[in-house]
Design an enzyme around this catalytic site. Sequence first.
Site, PDB file in Angstrom:
ATOM      1  N   SER A 102      83.308 -30.357  50.706  1.00  0.00           N
ATOM      2  CA  SER A 102      82.307 -30.388  49.644  1.00  0.00           C
ATOM      3  C   SER A 102      81.601 -31.730  49.489  1.00  0.00           C
ATOM      4  O   SER A 102      80.564 -31.805  48.848  1.00  0.00           O
ATOM      5  CB  SER A 102      82.956 -30.006  48.320  1.00  0.00           C
ATOM      6  OG  SER A 102      83.964 -30.929  47.995  1.00  0.00           O
ATOM      7  N   HIS A 134      84.086 -23.657  48.906  1.00  0.00           N
ATOM      8  CA  HIS A 134      82.640 -23.881  49.035  1.00  0.00           C
ATOM      9  C   HIS A 134      81.989 -23.029  50.124  1.00  0.00           C
ATOM     10  O   HIS A 134      80.786 -23.142  50.354  1.00  0.00           O
ATOM     11  CB  HIS A 134      82.357 -25.369  49.299  1.00  0.00           C
ATOM     12  CG  HIS A 134      82.812 -26.227  48.168  1.00  0.00           C
ATOM     13  ND1 HIS A 134      82.020 -26.483  47.067  1.00  0.00           N
ATOM     14  CD2 HIS A 134      83.997 -26.833  47.934  1.00  0.00           C
ATOM     15  CE1 HIS A 134      82.698 -27.230  46.213  1.00  0.00           C
ATOM     16  NE2 HIS A 134      83.899 -27.458  46.708  1.00  0.00           N
ATOM     17  N   LYS A 144      82.776 -21.054  41.651  1.00  0.00           N
ATOM     18  CA  LYS A 144      81.611 -21.703  42.272  1.00  0.00           C
ATOM     19  C   LYS A 144      80.558 -20.631  42.548  1.00  0.00           C
ATOM     20  O   LYS A 144      79.829 -20.271  41.637  1.00  0.00           O
ATOM     21  CB  LYS A 144      82.068 -22.488  43.495  1.00  0.00           C
ATOM     22  CG  LYS A 144      83.120 -23.546  43.096  1.00  0.00           C
ATOM     23  CD  LYS A 144      83.487 -24.452  44.202  1.00  0.00           C
ATOM     24  CE  LYS A 144      84.740 -25.262  43.915  1.00  0.00           C
ATOM     25  NZ  LYS A 144      84.642 -26.150  42.751  1.00  0.00           N
TER      26      LYS A 144
HETATM   27  N1  PMP Z   1      89.458 -26.340  46.424  1.00  0.00           N
HETATM   28  C1  PMP Z   1      88.341 -26.997  46.722  1.00  0.00           C
HETATM   29  C2  PMP Z   1      88.034 -27.274  48.158  1.00  0.00           C
HETATM   30  C3  PMP Z   1      87.468 -27.415  45.697  1.00  0.00           C
HETATM   31  O1  PMP Z   1      86.352 -28.089  45.985  1.00  0.00           O
HETATM   32  C4  PMP Z   1      87.799 -27.119  44.360  1.00  0.00           C
HETATM   33  C5  PMP Z   1      86.898 -27.480  43.183  1.00  0.00           C
HETATM   34  N2  PMP Z   1      86.287 -28.664  43.186  1.00  0.00           N
HETATM   35  C6  PMP Z   1      88.978 -26.451  44.100  1.00  0.00           C
HETATM   36  C7  PMP Z   1      89.787 -26.058  45.145  1.00  0.00           C
HETATM   37  C8  PMP Z   1      89.389 -26.141  42.698  1.00  0.00           C
HETATM   38  O2  PMP Z   1      88.753 -24.991  42.272  1.00  0.00           O
HETATM   39  P1  PMP Z   1      88.576 -24.671  40.719  1.00  0.00           P
HETATM   40  O3  PMP Z   1      87.448 -25.477  40.228  1.00  0.00           O
HETATM   41  O4  PMP Z   1      88.328 -23.199  40.709  1.00  0.00           O
HETATM   42  O5  PMP Z   1      89.865 -25.037  40.068  1.00  0.00           O
END
Ligand code: PMP
Length: 397
Positions: A186, A214, A244
């Site tokens: 990300s 993502h 997301k």
């Molecule tokens: N895994 C990845 C690769 C993420 O980028 C994120 C969120 N930034 C998460 C897990 C966590 O997901 P959530 O926001 O649904 O807790």
Amino acid sequence: MASKTLEHFLQENLAALKREGLYNEIDPLESPNGPVIKINGKELINLSSNNYLGLATDQRLKEAAIEAIKTYGVGAGAVRTINGTLKLHLELEEKLAQFKHTEAAIAYQSGFNCNMAAISAVMDKADAILSDELNHASIIDGCRLSRAKIITYKHSDIADLREKAKQASESGLYKKIMVITDGVFSMDGDIAKLPEIVSVAEEFDLITYVDDAHGSGVLGKGAGTVKHFGLSDKIDFQIGTLSKAIGVVGGYVAGRRELIDWLKVRSRPFLFSTALTPGDVAACIKAIDILMSSTELHDKLWENGRYLKQGLKQLGFDIGESETPITPCMIGEEKATQEFSKKLYEAGVYAKSIVFPTVPKGTGRVRNMPTAAHTKEMLDQALAIYERVGIEMGILR
Ligand code: PMP
């Protein structure tokens, strides 16, 4: 009496962060998190949300959530294994399995929670985990929680992964070995080299774990990075978030039925934390239905992503190695990165600076997340502001 030691620790460390320009100020929104947001009464073009498909504010999801709240109330009332499992949760899990082309799926309260849950349900201190050095914080914490030996490999470096897998396998020290990677990274928008990772996994019988937070809704016509590479039957754990592209909140694992059965009896957030709310679950079901019936939002996201990328590149910005709509604007030094983001804000664009410790020192960037909900006019306006601020700060000539 309050602890003096704690007071001293907090004051010293907060001051240090502020001095180094590493203290993150949070701006509360006065509007929905759509393509244009309002902060402190000011309207801004929003390039910072993960609301990739614009579903967070979609009328169809709102109506589904309202209906579910009317029928079931606002809370699930218990953890899933006591009596917090509504029929809606099972419907969502069946839909997720269809969406991901797997036998079954299990939903959690967040993506972060899901990584805490899934890794430690399967891996323990007799095991080893090969983890990409740029994996998300929730993966790192999930690995730590499992107490397995964590072996990091260089970012997307398959030779390094293979060498470390070989060593771990031949050492005879570990009962199980897992390889774990983000599907889309990300911070840079690059895609994991899943076919090569799968071939190393096959060579050394590694368990494969892809966190596609993502990639879901974005790659593979929406189904994600694993589907994008045609590897649905080769990846043991497909992780996704519902927060997301899906636009709501939650996380899930999709995989073979036995794995999901095991997670339902052994993953601690499923057993010990209250289930997703009815409104959230109903909105997620609606979102998955929309994604499975049309690629319209996905196509619009890519069109907007390409447009913004091309525009920034033409202006002369360094947009790094992105292969997805996530588009970083590389600046480098932390303070300059924050200054750039601040000036964009003053001029009407909300694009957050991402600096150490989220990314390595000296690689600060302003990250842009165009969505399906942006119009060309909004993107043109954002590009004009980028040009003006870039010239003003001496980044563009
Ligand atoms: N895994 C990845 C690769 C993420 O980028 C994120 C969120 N930034 C998460 C897990 C966590 O997901 P959530 O926001 O649904 O807790």
